[in-house]
Scaffold this active site. Structure first.
Site, short mmCIF file in Angstrom:
data_model
loop_
_atom_site.label_atom_id
_atom_site.label_comp_id
_atom_site.label_asym_id
_atom_site.label_seq_id
_atom_site.Cartn_x
_atom_site.Cartn_y
_atom_site.Cartn_z
N LYS A 188 -6.63 7.75 -4.69
CA LYS A 188 -6.43 7.45 -6.11
C LYS A 188 -6.87 8.61 -6.99
O LYS A 188 -6.18 8.96 -7.94
CB LYS A 188 -7.23 6.21 -6.52
CG LYS A 188 -6.45 4.92 -6.41
CD LYS A 188 -7.13 3.82 -7.25
CE LYS A 188 -6.65 2.45 -6.84
NZ LYS A 188 -7.37 1.36 -7.52
N LYS A 211 2.53 1.00 3.19
CA LYS A 211 2.25 -0.41 2.90
C LYS A 211 2.92 -0.84 1.60
O LYS A 211 3.12 -0.01 0.69
CB LYS A 211 0.74 -0.65 2.82
CG LYS A 211 0.08 -0.03 1.62
CD LYS A 211 -1.37 -0.49 1.42
CE LYS A 211 -1.92 0.20 0.18
NZ LYS A 211 -3.30 -0.10 -0.12
N LYS A 271 1.27 -2.41 -5.07
CA LYS A 271 1.60 -2.56 -6.49
C LYS A 271 1.79 -1.20 -7.15
O LYS A 271 2.44 -1.09 -8.17
CB LYS A 271 0.50 -3.34 -7.21
CG LYS A 271 -0.86 -2.66 -7.13
CD LYS A 271 -1.94 -3.46 -7.83
CE LYS A 271 -3.27 -2.76 -7.59
NZ LYS A 271 -4.32 -3.60 -7.14
P1 TYM Z 1 -6.22 -5.79 -3.88
O1 TYM Z 1 -6.27 -6.53 -5.17
O2 TYM Z 1 -5.60 -4.44 -3.86
O3 TYM Z 1 -5.45 -6.66 -2.81
C1 TYM Z 1 -5.76 -8.02 -2.54
C2 TYM Z 1 -5.64 -8.30 -1.06
O4 TYM Z 1 -4.32 -8.04 -0.58
C3 TYM Z 1 -4.37 -7.22 0.58
N1 TYM Z 1 -3.16 -6.40 0.64
C4 TYM Z 1 -2.35 -6.30 1.72
N2 TYM Z 1 -2.41 -6.89 2.93
C5 TYM Z 1 -1.42 -6.59 3.81
N3 TYM Z 1 -0.38 -5.77 3.52
C6 TYM Z 1 -0.29 -5.17 2.31
N4 TYM Z 1 0.74 -4.36 2.03
C7 TYM Z 1 -1.31 -5.42 1.34
N5 TYM Z 1 -1.52 -5.00 0.08
C8 TYM Z 1 -2.66 -5.60 -0.33
C9 TYM Z 1 -5.62 -6.38 0.39
O5 TYM Z 1 -6.08 -5.87 1.61
C10 TYM Z 1 -6.57 -7.38 -0.22
O6 TYM Z 1 -7.20 -8.16 0.77
N6 TYM Z 1 -10.85 -3.97 -3.39
C11 TYM Z 1 -10.04 -5.18 -3.23
C12 TYM Z 1 -10.53 -6.35 -4.05
C13 TYM Z 1 -11.95 -6.75 -3.84
C14 TYM Z 1 -12.48 -7.42 -2.70
C15 TYM Z 1 -13.87 -7.63 -3.01
C16 TYM Z 1 -11.96 -7.83 -1.49
C17 TYM Z 1 -12.96 -6.59 -4.74
N7 TYM Z 1 -14.12 -7.13 -4.22
C18 TYM Z 1 -14.70 -8.26 -2.09
C19 TYM Z 1 -12.80 -8.46 -0.58
C20 TYM Z 1 -14.17 -8.66 -0.87
C21 TYM Z 1 -8.63 -4.86 -3.69
O7 TYM Z 1 -8.43 -3.99 -4.50
O8 TYM Z 1 -7.69 -5.74 -3.23
#
Ligand code: TYM
Length: 332
Positions: free
Chosen positions: A112, A195, A198
């Site tokens: 990023k 992957k 967004k």
């Molecule tokens: P975020 O908001 O980017 O995504 C939410 C969840 O979706 C999963 N994900 C995917 N899984 C499979 N294939 C894909 N293409 C794909 N794109 C997204 C992500 O792995 C995630 O589980 N940092 C985290 C949010 C967070 C969090 C936490 C997660 C903040 N605090 C504590 C777990 C525990 C994030 O940005 O997810």
């Protein structure tokens, strides 16, 4: 019951199929077997610039989508991260236990910040994973259901938890990632080597759960596949078809070998047409339910208020224990 905690960022507006299959679907299942805490992580969202009104709307929209996907406030704790101030408070302590080099090695940060340039990159983006560490440890989570892209952040959480425990005495549960092999990484339909995300440059390969069914159907019918003809799961040789098979299999509960048999001798077109219908049949009611929650903001806000209260009860206890271990004088 073992604990789970996970979080999702509110910023994309609509969740995409990767979010659902990689994470949220597991969140729904784990409600029945685990003491489950799920957060809409608005504090994480502001590590990059956000329009205030859009963020507020996106946070409610995220909660509405989670309820529409099947989270049940009677069986889990659904809350907004900023409603629970202990997240930021514990994050500070964890910042002081995380190495600068350790944080610098986080690949999501590296990617990023490289994209944004050093001047546009905030300190918040740098310490983002440490806030995530605090999210998880506050709830003494045993498991963290996420997609593959979050694995490194969970490993960091384990390292920091172990460091705290060995320095100050046992305080935190050391969590394990809960990542299902099959759906750990859902790929972009236009480029099945990256992957679904967004932040993809083009949305043509991203199935947004709030897209109209016919839009999703069109994206699936125009998914990029290899030049062969055989419908077979083979991530190396056939990443596009494999991705479609995984999506199909997970949404219908039909095993991949069964699908391979069902489509033996048929062309890619048949698979795509059927999958387009499967996805349309899933997203249509999802959109409707999301809209119902949005149309009733009173109920939505009260679900979140109740969730925040339940989350705070757990978070406050953990924070007090951590503060005590660190050597802070109690406030009274
Ligand atoms: P975020 O908001 O980017 O995504 C939410 C969840 O979706 C999963 N994900 C995917 N899984 C499979 N294939 C894909 N293409 C794909 N794109 C997204 C992500 O792995 C995630 O589980 N940092 C985290 C949010 C967070 C969090 C936490 C997660 C903040 N605090 C504590 C777990 C525990 C994030 O940005 O997810």
């Amino acid at each position: 019951r073992p604990r789970v905690l996970s979080g999702i960022q509110p910023t994309a507006g609509s969740f995409h199929l990767g979010n659902y299959l990689g994470a949220v679907r597991q969140w729904v299942e784990l409600q029945d077997t685990h003491d489950a805490f799920y957060a809409v992580v608005d504090l994480h969202a502001i590590t990059v610039p956000q329009d205030p009104e859009e963020l507020r709307a996106a946070t409610r929209l995220a909660a509405a989508q989670l309820l529409a996907a099947g989270l049940d406030p009677d069986r889990c704790t659904l809350f907004v991260q900023s409603h629970v101030p202990e997240h930021t408070q514990l994050a500070w302590v964890m910042n002081c236990l995380t190495g600068f080099g350790e944080a610098s090695r986080m690949t999501q940060f590296k990617d990023k910040s490289a994209r944004q340039g050093a001047e546009a990159t905030t300190v918040g983006l740098f310490t983002y994973p440490v806030l995530q560490v605090a999210d998880i440890l506050l709830y003494q989570a045993d498991r963290v259901p996420v997609g593959e892209d979050q694995r490194q952040h969970i490993e960091l959480t384990r390292d920091v938890a172990e460091r705290f425990n060995s320095r100050y005495g046992h305080t935190f549960t050391v969590p394990s990632p809960y990542i299902l092999r099959e759906t750990a990484k859902i790929y972009d339909l236009q480029d099945p080597t990256v992957k679904m995300s967004k932040s993809a440059a083009s949305h043509k390969g991203v199935i947004s759960l709030l897209d109209e069914a016919k839009v999703s159907a069109k994206k699936i019918r125009s998914a990029v596949t290899d030049t062969g003809t055989e419908i077979r799961h083979d991530e190396k040789e056939k990443p596009g078809i494999s991705n479609l098979l995984v999506i199909y299999s997970t949404l219908t509960g039909t095993g991949i070998p069964e699908l391979e048999q069902q489509y033996a001798g048929k062309g890619y077109g048949a698979l795509k047409t059927d999958l387009a219908e499967v996805v349309a049949a899933w997203v249509a009611p999802f959109r409707e339910r999301t809209q119902e929650y949005l149309d009733d903001p009173g109920t939505l806000d009260s679900v979140l208020a109740k969730g925040a209260e339940k989350a705070r009860a757990v978070a406050a206890e953990t924070l007090a224990a951590a503060y005590g271990k660190v050597g802070f004088v109690p406030a009274r």
